[in-house]
Scaffold this motif. Structure first.
Motif, PDB file in Angstrom:
ATOM      1  N   ALA A  36      -4.593   2.893  -5.533  1.00  0.00           N
ATOM      2  CA  ALA A  36      -3.435   4.088  -5.170  1.00  0.00           C
ATOM      3  C   ALA A  36      -3.897   4.628  -3.706  1.00  0.00           C
ATOM      4  O   ALA A  36      -4.977   4.542  -3.156  1.00  0.00           O
ATOM      5  CB  ALA A  36      -3.770   5.000  -6.333  1.00  0.00           C
ATOM      6  N   ALA A  37      -2.899   5.387  -3.327  1.00  0.00           N
ATOM      7  CA  ALA A  37      -2.840   5.882  -2.012  1.00  0.00           C
ATOM      8  C   ALA A  37      -3.099   7.358  -1.912  1.00  0.00           C
ATOM      9  O   ALA A  37      -3.453   7.943  -0.730  1.00  0.00           O
ATOM     10  CB  ALA A  37      -1.440   5.235  -1.257  1.00  0.00           C
ATOM     11  N   THR A  38      -3.103   7.957  -3.078  1.00  0.00           N
ATOM     12  CA  THR A  38      -3.244   9.490  -3.326  1.00  0.00           C
ATOM     13  C   THR A  38      -4.358   9.753  -4.146  1.00  0.00           C
ATOM     14  O   THR A  38      -4.103   9.011  -5.409  1.00  0.00           O
ATOM     15  CB  THR A  38      -2.131  10.150  -3.142  1.00  0.00           C
ATOM     16  OG1 THR A  38      -1.347  10.132  -4.513  1.00  0.00           O
ATOM     17  CG2 THR A  38      -1.020   9.617  -2.252  1.00  0.00           C
ATOM     18  N   VAL A  39      -4.984  11.033  -4.078  1.00  0.00           N
ATOM     19  CA  VAL A  39      -5.622  11.754  -5.226  1.00  0.00           C
ATOM     20  C   VAL A  39      -4.694  11.642  -6.646  1.00  0.00           C
ATOM     21  O   VAL A  39      -5.123  11.291  -7.579  1.00  0.00           O
ATOM     22  CB  VAL A  39      -6.028  12.908  -4.835  1.00  0.00           C
ATOM     23  CG1 VAL A  39      -6.813  13.479  -5.968  1.00  0.00           C
ATOM     24  CG2 VAL A  39      -6.973  12.840  -3.698  1.00  0.00           C
ATOM     25  N   GLU A  40      -3.645  12.232  -6.436  1.00  0.00           N
ATOM     26  CA  GLU A  40      -2.518  12.449  -7.466  1.00  0.00           C
ATOM     27  C   GLU A  40      -2.325  11.100  -8.147  1.00  0.00           C
ATOM     28  O   GLU A  40      -2.449  11.001  -9.521  1.00  0.00           O
ATOM     29  CB  GLU A  40      -1.408  12.978  -7.068  1.00  0.00           C
ATOM     30  CG  GLU A  40      -0.253  13.233  -8.218  1.00  0.00           C
ATOM     31  CD  GLU A  40       0.844  14.155  -7.768  1.00  0.00           C
ATOM     32  OE1 GLU A  40       1.621  14.624  -8.755  1.00  0.00           O
ATOM     33  OE2 GLU A  40       1.147  14.128  -6.658  1.00  0.00           O
ATOM     34  N   ALA A  41      -1.711  10.162  -7.412  1.00  0.00           N
ATOM     35  CA  ALA A  41      -1.658   8.632  -7.821  1.00  0.00           C
ATOM     36  C   ALA A  41      -2.818   8.134  -8.518  1.00  0.00           C
ATOM     37  O   ALA A  41      -2.723   7.411  -9.511  1.00  0.00           O
ATOM     38  CB  ALA A  41      -1.119   7.810  -7.095  1.00  0.00           C
ATOM     39  N   SER A  42      -4.072   8.622  -7.973  1.00  0.00           N
ATOM     40  CA  SER A  42      -5.278   7.763  -8.598  1.00  0.00           C
ATOM     41  C   SER A  42      -5.603   8.374  -9.899  1.00  0.00           C
ATOM     42  O   SER A  42      -6.175   7.609 -10.777  1.00  0.00           O
ATOM     43  CB  SER A  42      -6.552   8.090  -7.563  1.00  0.00           C
ATOM     44  OG  SER A  42      -6.322   7.475  -6.253  1.00  0.00           O
TER      45      SER A  42
END
Length: 211
Positions: A36-42
């Motif tokens: 994932a590229a962001t904290v939220e997506a992770s």
């Protein structure tokens, strides 16, 4: 048959992610299970993907990687987090470790070093890049050495003698000797040559100012 160590990657650099995916796929006993590229997506992905280790960058779009470390710790997640980043600021390192990171590696780490670190972490041990240790050590040294001592150290590295240093700063040679003795003691060294070599190999040097 032993289950592979499952790695989830958090990084916004697509080329870097591609390289890591290829690297992990080449290691027996390891499996790349997502990225994932962001904290939220992770966070969303880790709710549905089972991973053993989260390999993350600090510098991410939106929230920094610290937020993911905090989430994993506060929610008592079983995934262990390893920072793999270009950021070697002592403040970043200390904050990541405070938030529960099990390892901290620089982008300069080789493939074997990364694999060894992941292996150590999967066994419950920590893994800190030597460059990270050096950055922390230098930061601690900065904290205990005064500005004047740094200035004296700079001139020692340039080959200046005590008389030249004294003239440059408008102080006595006795005071210079006191600064040199203090530097030797704080750095655990025995000669001016050691001081000069050490100073040239670290970020301790400061432009000297008279007065």
């Amino acid at each position: 048959m032993q289950k592979p160590i499952r790695i989830f990657v958090v990084n916004s650099d697509r080329l870097f992610c591609d390289a890591l995916r290829t690297l992990i796929a080449s290691w027996p006993g390891y499996s790349h299970v997502g990225e994932a590229a962001t904290v939220e997506a992770s966070i969303a992905a880790l709710d549905v993907i089972e991973a053993d280790i989260v390999l993350l960058e600090i510098d991410l779009p939106g929230e920094p990687g610290f937020s993911l470390l905090q989430y994993l710790t506060e929610n008592q997640r079983t995934e262990r987090a390893v920072v793999l980043t270009r950021e070697l600021h002592p403040e970043y390192i200390q904050e990541a470790l405070r938030l529960g990171a099990s390892g901290y590696l620089s982008h300069g780490a080789g493939s074997e070093q990364i694999r060894n670190a992941l292996c150590a972490i999967s066994e419950g041990r920590a893994a800190i890049d030597p460059l990270v240790c050096k950055a922390l050590a230098e930061d601690q040294i900065h904290d205990c050495i005064t500005d004047r001592e740094c200035q004296v150290l700079t001139l020692i590295a340039e080959g200046a003698c005590n008389a030249e240093i004294a003239q440059r700063f408008g102080i006595t040679e006795k005071t210079v000797k006191t600064h040199v003795s203090s530097l030797l003691g704080k750095l655990g060294m025995s000669s001016r040559v050691h001081l000069a070599v050490y100073a040239q190999d670290t970020s301790l040097l400061k432009p000297p100012r008279a007065g």
